[in-house]
Design a protein around this motif. Structure first.
Motif, PDB file in Angstrom:
ATOM      1  N   SER A   6     -22.654  -8.452  15.690  1.00  0.00           N
ATOM      2  CA  SER A   6     -21.874  -8.863  14.534  1.00  0.00           C
ATOM      3  C   SER A   6     -20.773  -7.857  14.215  1.00  0.00           C
ATOM      4  CB  SER A   6     -22.826  -9.003  13.341  1.00  0.00           C
ATOM      5  OG  SER A   6     -22.213  -9.682  12.293  1.00  0.00           O
ATOM      6  N   CYS A   7     -19.571  -8.363  13.926  1.00  0.00           N
ATOM      7  CA  CYS A   7     -18.462  -7.509  13.491  1.00  0.00           C
ATOM      8  C   CYS A   7     -17.731  -8.221  12.350  1.00  0.00           C
ATOM      9  CB  CYS A   7     -17.516  -7.200  14.643  1.00  0.00           C
ATOM     10  SG  CYS A   7     -16.480  -8.586  15.125  1.00  0.00           S
ATOM     11  N   SER A  14     -16.792  -8.305  18.413  1.00  0.00           N
ATOM     12  CA  SER A  14     -18.192  -8.660  18.680  1.00  0.00           C
ATOM     13  C   SER A  14     -18.357  -9.247  20.081  1.00  0.00           C
ATOM     14  CB  SER A  14     -18.743  -9.608  17.621  1.00  0.00           C
ATOM     15  OG  SER A  14     -18.044 -10.825  17.617  1.00  0.00           O
ATOM     16  N   HIS A  37     -22.725 -13.742  19.174  1.00  0.00           N
ATOM     17  CA  HIS A  37     -21.847 -12.860  18.388  1.00  0.00           C
ATOM     18  C   HIS A  37     -21.291 -13.652  17.223  1.00  0.00           C
ATOM     19  CE1 HIS A  37     -17.841 -14.307  19.850  1.00  0.00           C
ATOM     20  NE2 HIS A  37     -18.564 -14.701  20.890  1.00  0.00           N
ATOM     21  N   ILE A  40     -19.712 -10.778  10.136  1.00  0.00           N
ATOM     22  CA  ILE A  40     -20.693 -10.137   9.257  1.00  0.00           C
ATOM     23  C   ILE A  40     -21.257 -11.156   8.261  1.00  0.00           C
ATOM     24  CG2 ILE A  40     -20.968  -8.446   7.380  1.00  0.00           C
ATOM     25  CD1 ILE A  40     -20.853  -7.108  10.100  1.00  0.00           C
ATOM     26  N   THR A  55     -24.118  -3.756  15.604  1.00  0.00           N
ATOM     27  CA  THR A  55     -22.942  -3.865  14.749  1.00  0.00           C
ATOM     28  C   THR A  55     -22.238  -2.511  14.691  1.00  0.00           C
ATOM     29  OG1 THR A  55     -22.205  -4.688  12.567  1.00  0.00           O
ATOM     30  CG2 THR A  55     -24.180  -3.309  12.593  1.00  0.00           C
TER      31      THR A  55
END
Length: 101
Positions: A6-7, A14, A37, A40, A55
């Motif tokens: 997660s990004c 991600s 992926h 957030i 992350t």
């Protein structure tokens, strides 16, 4: 094992980090059943469906609720470094003993 990467936006970073996580797990001989992926926002709501969340370090605190429910949250400084991810898996998790075939 099931992994969430997660990004912030869930697209570029991600995706690159997901590839690095896949390389690291393969190198360590840890099988992946499912890897996704996401952003957030979406990751926070689905994290408990996974065994682990990878992350960037600055987002680790966003996954405190998942961590309290037993999800392993791994913060990564250089999301493109499978070397760093491999080392963090070795140093910060029990994945090798828990999931290795």
């Amino acid at each position: 094992m099931n992994i969430l990467v997660s990004c912030a936006n869930g697209s570029g970073t991600s995706l690159m980090m997901m590839k690095s996580v896949e390389k690291s797990m393969k190198k360590l001989g840890i099988p992946i059943s499912k890897i996704n992926h996401t952003s957030i926002a979406e990751g926070k709501s689905t994290a408990t469906q996974y065994d682990a969340v990878f992350t960037p370090l600055n987002f680790v605190s966003m996954f405190e609720d998942a961590a309290k429910k037993g999800v392993t949250v791994v913060g990564v400084k250089n999301v493109m470094s499978d070397k760093e991810i491999t080392q963090r898996i070795i140093d910060e998790t029990n994945f090798e003993e828990k999931y290795k075939k």
